[in-house]
Design an enzyme around this catalytic site. Structure first.
Site, PDB file in Angstrom:
ATOM      1  CG  ASN A   1      -0.434   0.702   2.393  1.00 30.20           C
ATOM      2  OD1 ASN A   1      -0.516   1.925   2.513  1.00 30.20           O
ATOM      3  ND2 ASN A   1       0.178  -0.051   3.309  1.00 30.20           N
TER       4      ASN A   1
ATOM      5  CB  SER B   1       3.771   5.620   7.330  1.00 27.98           C
ATOM      6  OG  SER B   1       3.372   5.610   5.969  1.00 27.98           O
TER       7      SER B   1
ATOM      8  CE  LYS C   1       2.421   0.241  12.805  1.00 26.84           C
ATOM      9  NZ  LYS C   1       1.059   0.070  12.357  1.00 26.84           N
TER      10      LYS C   1
HETATM   11  C1  LIG Z   1      -3.782  -0.767   3.444  1.00 24.89           C
HETATM   12  C2  LIG Z   1      -2.952  -0.530   4.682  1.00 24.89           C
HETATM   13  C3  LIG Z   1      -3.014   0.704   5.332  1.00 24.89           C
HETATM   14  C4  LIG Z   1      -2.235   0.924   6.474  1.00 24.89           C
HETATM   15  N1  LIG Z   1      -2.326   2.133   7.089  1.00 24.89           N
HETATM   16  C5  LIG Z   1      -1.595   2.348   8.230  1.00 24.89           C
HETATM   17  C6  LIG Z   1      -1.697   3.568   8.939  1.00 24.89           C
HETATM   18  O1  LIG Z   1      -2.469   4.466   8.584  1.00 24.89           O
HETATM   19  N2  LIG Z   1      -0.922   3.726  10.043  1.00 24.89           N
HETATM   20  C7  LIG Z   1      -0.065   2.763  10.499  1.00 24.89           C
HETATM   21  O2  LIG Z   1       0.598   2.960  11.533  1.00 24.89           O
HETATM   22  N3  LIG Z   1       0.024   1.576   9.866  1.00 24.89           N
HETATM   23  C8  LIG Z   1      -0.709   1.353   8.752  1.00 24.89           C
HETATM   24  N4  LIG Z   1      -0.612   0.149   8.109  1.00 24.89           N
HETATM   25  C9  LIG Z   1       0.330  -0.868   8.637  1.00 24.89           C
HETATM   26  C10 LIG Z   1      -0.368  -1.849   9.571  1.00 24.89           C
HETATM   27  O3  LIG Z   1      -0.887  -1.214  10.701  1.00 24.89           O
HETATM   28  C11 LIG Z   1       0.625  -2.961  10.019  1.00 24.89           C
HETATM   29  O4  LIG Z   1       1.641  -2.362  10.788  1.00 24.89           O
HETATM   30  C12 LIG Z   1       1.250  -3.685   8.846  1.00 24.89           C
HETATM   31  O5  LIG Z   1       0.340  -3.864   7.800  1.00 24.89           O
HETATM   32  C13 LIG Z   1       1.786  -5.066   9.257  1.00 24.89           C
HETATM   33  O6  LIG Z   1       0.739  -5.875   9.745  1.00 24.89           O
HETATM   34  P1  LIG Z   1      -0.009  -6.986   8.847  1.00 24.89           P
HETATM   35  O7  LIG Z   1       1.078  -7.796   8.186  1.00 24.89           O
HETATM   36  O8  LIG Z   1      -0.855  -7.755   9.813  1.00 24.89           O
HETATM   37  O9  LIG Z   1      -0.797  -6.246   7.828  1.00 24.89           O
HETATM   38  C14 LIG Z   1      -1.376  -0.102   6.979  1.00 24.89           C
HETATM   39  C15 LIG Z   1      -1.352  -1.346   6.319  1.00 24.89           C
HETATM   40  C16 LIG Z   1      -2.128  -1.578   5.198  1.00 24.89           C
HETATM   41  C17 LIG Z   1      -2.079  -2.927   4.536  1.00 24.89           C
END
Ligand SMILES: Cc1cc2nc3c(=O)[nH]c(=O)nc-3n(C[C@H](O)[C@H](O)[C@H](O)COP(=O)(O)O)c2cc1C
Length: 337
Positions: free
Chosen positions: A112, A176, A218
């Site tokens: 993303n 991010s 984070k």
């Molecule tokens: C579409 C999308 C949007 C995300 N938006 C944010 C966000 O706004 N802020 C943030 O701290 N992490 C964001 N993340 C990261 C997730 O919170 C997480 O740290 C990361 O995806 C790893 O976890 P997962 O493998 O379970 O997805 C986003 C992830 C995805 C896939």
């Protein structure tokens, strides 16, 4: 089985639209009390203490699922022990041009480059107030794209001040990969300055409202061991309440050759699983139990959730796993991990 059928249909739709439709459906389902008539989830209640708060279980939503706090109740109905909303910024912003979310289906990954699309901190606060939710809400905050990195701390301080009375904890997102230069805040003097100022603000607001709201940082999975050791030392020195590990990765080497692997943005899901668990292990060794870790990255099974906990995570979060495996995985992890 049912979810995998629904998933087939959802995966025919563009990812961001599918996400929006799913959440809208959850809100309608919640409103119509479907659960009451058709479906009662059996959830073992295992309270967990972390950051001075009591969580009804270890598993929460990761930031990004509910950026504006519009689906808090519906997500909690899935069983999550806590809901992290955001990332929100002081001012609303539209984020990057669409399409900006891409599935890597064979490997259960997502790339993303949303770029903090959100309706701003004031709108989020209104939604939290309206939700009347009594469980744990973490509010994840960031800086606006147009704020210069040297002034980024001000954006965090504005958000902390505004949200302090409405958040159970506040997550500072400096990891991010989709906001230019944001990750610079994880290094050297910029990092120390950020920790110093947010701790000062927290102390001031604690005194003013007689309420202590913990603050978590984070971090990215793309940090070296040396950088993680430095970060751990600073987190201990500034008495930060928790660390969330990790955000998405810019390392796409594990997905090369797959459809969408060349898309720009942060990679999450299964391809991130091993790296984020390694980061948790390094942090755990260096934090010596002085600061709790919230583990996130590629949780897609009971086993992967257990690995995060065994590596040192007190709480865990999930995003991509929910997209690929649906709400049943939430219940399985809560009951068995
Ligand atoms: C579409 C999308 C949007 C995300 N938006 C944010 C966000 O706004 N802020 C943030 O701290 N992490 C964001 N993340 C990261 C997730 O919170 C997480 O740290 C990361 O995806 C790893 O976890 P997962 O493998 O379970 O997805 C986003 C992830 C995805 C896939």
């Amino acid at each position: 089985m049912f979810y995998y059928l629904i998933r087939k249909l959802l995966f025919l739709i563009e990812p961001e639209k599918a996400h929006f439709l799913t959440l809208k459906y959850l809100n309608i389902k919640n409103f119509l009390l479907f659960d009451f008539f058709f479906y009662k989830t059996k959830m073992a209640s295992k309270n967990i203490q972390c950051m001075g708060l009591t969580f009804k279980n270890k598993l929460g939503t990761a930031a990004g699922i509910d950026k504006n706090g519009e689906y808090i109740h519906s997500l909690s109905k899935l069983g999550f022990g806590f809901i992290e909303v955001g990332t929100v910024t002081p001012l609303p912003q539209i984020g990057n041009p669409k399409p900006r979310v891409f599935r890597l289906i064979p490997i259960e990954g997502i790339i993303n480059r949303m770029g903090f699309n959100n309706l701003g901190i004031d709108n989020l606060i209104d939604n939290i107030k309206k939700s009347n939710f009594k469980g744990i809400i973490g509010v994840n905050i960031g800086k606006n794209k147009n704020t210069r990195i040297e002034h980024a701390v001000n954006d965090y301080l504005i958000c902390i001040e505004k949200v302090y009375c409405y958040a159970s904890y506040i997550a500072i997102n400096i990891s991010s990969p989709n906001t230019p230069n944001l990750r610079n805040l994880q290094y050297g003097i910029l990092f120390k300055n950020l920790l110093y100022k947010i701790k000062k603000k927290q102390k001031e607001l604690h005194k003013k409202y007689l309420k202590y709201v913990p603050i978590a940082i984070k971090i990215s999975p793309d940090l070296s061991k040396k950088e993680l050791i430095y970060i751990s030392k600073q987190l201990i020195q500034y008495k930060i309440d928790a660390v969330i590990a990790t955000n998405t990765t810019l390392d796409h080497s594990s997905v090369s050759g797959l459809e969408n692997s060349l898309q720009k943005g942060g990679l999450s899901g299964f391809p991130l699983q091993k790296r984020s668990t390694e980061i948790i292990s390094i942090l755990s060794k260096n934090l010596q139990k002085k600061i709790p870790i919230i583990g996130v990255g590629g949780i897609n099974s009971i086993k992967s959730a257990k690995e995060k906990i065994a590596s040192g995570a007190t709480l865990i979060q999930m995003y991509s796993g929910l997209i690929y495996h649906g709400p049943k995985l939430v219940q399985e992890i809560i009951n068995k991990a």
